[in-house]
Enzyme design. Structure first.
Site, mmCIF file in Angstrom:
data_model
loop_
_atom_site.group_PDB
_atom_site.id
_atom_site.type_symbol
_atom_site.label_atom_id
_atom_site.label_comp_id
_atom_site.label_asym_id
_atom_site.label_seq_id
_atom_site.Cartn_x
_atom_site.Cartn_y
_atom_site.Cartn_z
ATOM 1 N N SER A 191 0.776 -1.139 0.021
ATOM 2 C CA SER A 191 0.046 -0.133 0.101
ATOM 3 C C SER A 191 0.950 1.288 -0.020
ATOM 4 O O SER A 191 0.439 2.288 -0.252
ATOM 5 C CB SER A 191 -0.742 0.115 1.188
ATOM 6 O OG SER A 191 -0.243 -0.105 2.497
ATOM 7 N N HIS A 219 -5.129 -3.620 -2.573
ATOM 8 C CA HIS A 219 -5.047 -2.954 -3.666
ATOM 9 C C HIS A 219 -4.858 -3.631 -5.028
ATOM 10 O O HIS A 219 -4.107 -3.325 -6.005
ATOM 11 C CB HIS A 219 -3.453 -2.117 -3.569
ATOM 12 C CG HIS A 219 -3.789 -1.318 -2.207
ATOM 13 N ND1 HIS A 219 -4.374 -0.250 -2.294
ATOM 14 C CD2 HIS A 219 -3.471 -1.370 -0.937
ATOM 15 C CE1 HIS A 219 -4.400 0.501 -1.102
ATOM 16 N NE2 HIS A 219 -4.034 -0.451 -0.198
ATOM 17 N N LYS A 250 -12.206 0.097 -1.409
ATOM 18 C CA LYS A 250 -11.354 0.627 -2.388
ATOM 19 C C LYS A 250 -12.042 0.512 -3.785
ATOM 20 O O LYS A 250 -12.645 1.550 -4.283
ATOM 21 C CB LYS A 250 -9.938 -0.055 -2.278
ATOM 22 C CG LYS A 250 -9.344 0.576 -0.848
ATOM 23 C CD LYS A 250 -8.035 0.059 -0.474
ATOM 24 C CE LYS A 250 -7.518 0.886 0.833
ATOM 25 N NZ LYS A 250 -7.173 -0.148 1.895
HETATM 26 C C1 LIG Z 1 -7.089 -0.348 3.442
HETATM 27 C C2 LIG Z 1 -6.460 -1.525 3.856
HETATM 28 C C3 LIG Z 1 -7.255 -2.322 4.502
HETATM 29 C C4 LIG Z 1 -8.220 -2.095 5.404
HETATM 30 O O1 LIG Z 1 -9.371 -2.101 4.713
HETATM 31 P P1 LIG Z 1 -10.692 -0.901 5.188
HETATM 32 O O2 LIG Z 1 -11.912 -1.588 4.441
HETATM 33 O O3 LIG Z 1 -10.560 0.492 4.835
HETATM 34 O O4 LIG Z 1 -10.747 -1.104 6.590
HETATM 35 C C5 LIG Z 1 -6.635 -3.431 4.786
HETATM 36 N N1 LIG Z 1 -5.520 -4.000 4.173
HETATM 37 C C6 LIG Z 1 -4.821 -3.147 3.221
HETATM 38 C C7 LIG Z 1 -3.626 -3.818 2.718
HETATM 39 C C8 LIG Z 1 -5.424 -1.978 3.043
HETATM 40 O O5 LIG Z 1 -4.758 -1.033 2.177
#
Ligand SMILES: *Cc1c(COP(=O)(O)O)cnc(C)c1O
Length: 403
Positions: A191, A219, A250
């Site tokens: 990330s 991602h 996302k």
């Molecule tokens: C954003 C993210 C999460 C958490 O997800 P949310 O739905 O925003 O709580 C978990 N793992 C990774 C790698 C992320 O980038």
């Protein structure tokens, strides 16, 4: 500051943070938590009355506001209202939840799936439910905070391997007792850096050492693979990952998290993981939006293609100007700045010219590796990306990052 008339460690921690923030604000270097007034087409946002190009979005395929997805959410509100009757196990499971989980299982080529109310809660709960005292978890050093927290919460032996270093991982696996349960876990796409885990090698190691494999696709969902189904498709693999985790916040324009896996694993999680049993169900509108979004991804593969083109343009352009974009191959594009101060100043330059981009500084990344963390989406127009790169390039010259 005078809380409880003390100068204890809590007071000092609060003061250190508030001092750092007010220092940044005084120098016009604070750009977090900005209220976005409106989300506009073409990956733009309105902030303080100004229209800005959005380069800090996780909506990789530009699905926020997609008419089909909005419509599905509205229908769900009309049908079910805005909440549920409680936790899923008791009275909270709606047909839309079951439908969503079937959609996810199909999309991920898995037998079944379970959803939670956030990706963070998913990692925390799933890792700590599967693993316990005496077991071993092996986690990439750059894994997301929710993975680290899940590992710590599990009480298992916590081993971290150097980033994407499969030789190091093998050494750690070899050193662990043969007869304990082992879980290897990593982000698919990292990330902060945008690079991709060496899944084929990791798979080979988990088979050799009889370890479970869990991959967080926050991602890579909608990003990797021609159809956007994720990391297995990208590497030409079938249903190989034991625990396929992802988020619905996302690429999927909703909120929540999921795990797709074998039926027995999902049944176990449904009856043993505490974030499922003791926390309320996803709201109907969000479940319906997520359900529709997976279908839109498959129906509109041109979005994945556009994302790939935009990513190539953005990374290629920044590199040719002389920026260090580290090892990224994806829509997450770090623009290395060095010291925290430089990253903050770069942000200010970009934001003043209507490029919405944010810095990542220590302790989120090691000192000296502060960066802009820019993301590109399928909704960007190539000419807008060109303009954003001009702005970033000018700022980089002004601050001496590039010549
Ligand atoms: C954003 C993210 C999460 C958490 O997800 P949310 O739905 O925003 O709580 C978990 N793992 C990774 C790698 C992320 O980038």
């Amino acid at each position: 500051m005078d809380f409880h008339n003390t100068d204890d460690s809590v007071t000092r921690r609060i003061k250190a943070m508030t001092d750092r923030i007010s220092g940044l604000k005084a120098n016009d270097l604070y750009f977090y938590n900005q209220p976005v007034e409106e989300i506009l087409p073409g990956s733009k946002v309105r902030v303080n009355g100004r229209e800005m190009g959005m380069y800090a979005s996780y909506s990789y395929l530009g699905l926020v506001g997609h008419p089909r997805i909005n419509e599905a959410a509205k229908k769900a509100v009309d049908k079910f209202g805005t909440g549920t009757n409680g936790v899923r196990t008791l009275a909270g499971t709606l047909t839309i939840h079951t439908e969503l989980e079937e959609t996810i299982a199909n999309f991920k080529h898995a037998e079944a799936a379970i959803t939670y109310s956030s990706g963070y809660a998913t990692n925390l709960s799933v890792i700590s439910t599967l693993m316990g005292r005496g077991d071993y978890v092996f986690s990439d050093k750059l894994n997301h905070a929710s993975i680290v927290d899940g590992c710590l919460m599990s009480g298992a032996e916590f081993r971290r391997f150097r980033h994407n270093d499969m030789a190091h991982l093998e050494g750690l696996l070899k050193n662990a007792p043969a007869d304990v349960a082992k879980l290897v876990i990593a982000d698919s796409v990292f990330s902060m850096d945008g690079d991709i885990i060496d899944l084929p090698k990791m798979l080979e190691l988990t088979k050799k050492y009889h370890a479970w494999l869990m991959i967080d696709e926050a991602h890579s969902l909608g990003v990797l693979g021609k159809k956007g189904t994720g990391i297995e498709e990208y590497f030409g693999l079938g249903d190989e990952i034991d625990i396929k985790m992802g988020t619905l916040s996302k690429t999927i324009p909703s909120v929540g998290g999921y795990v797709a896996a074998k039926k027995e694993i999902i049944t176990y999680l449904r009856h043993a993981s505490r974030a499922y049993i003791f926390s309320a169900a996803l709201p109907p509108a969000q479940a319906a939006a997520a359900n529709e979004a997976f279908k839109v991804i498959l129906d509109e593969p041109e979005r994945v293609e556009k994302l790939n083109l935009n990513t190539k343009q953005f990374i290629g352009g920044l590199k040719s100007m002389g920026f260090d974009t580290m090892l990224t191959e994806t829509a997450i594009v770090p623009v290395l700045c060095g010291e925290d101060d430089v990253a903050f100043a770069m942000t200010r330059e970009a934001q003043h010219k209507d490029v919405f981009v944010l810095p990542v500084v220590s302790p989120a990344v090691p000192e000296g590796l502060a960066r802009l963390r820019a993301t590109v989406t399928a909704a960007h127009d190539p000419s807008e990306i060109e303009r954003a790169m001009d702005v970033i390039g000018e700022a980089g010259k002004k601050l001496g990052i590039i010549k």
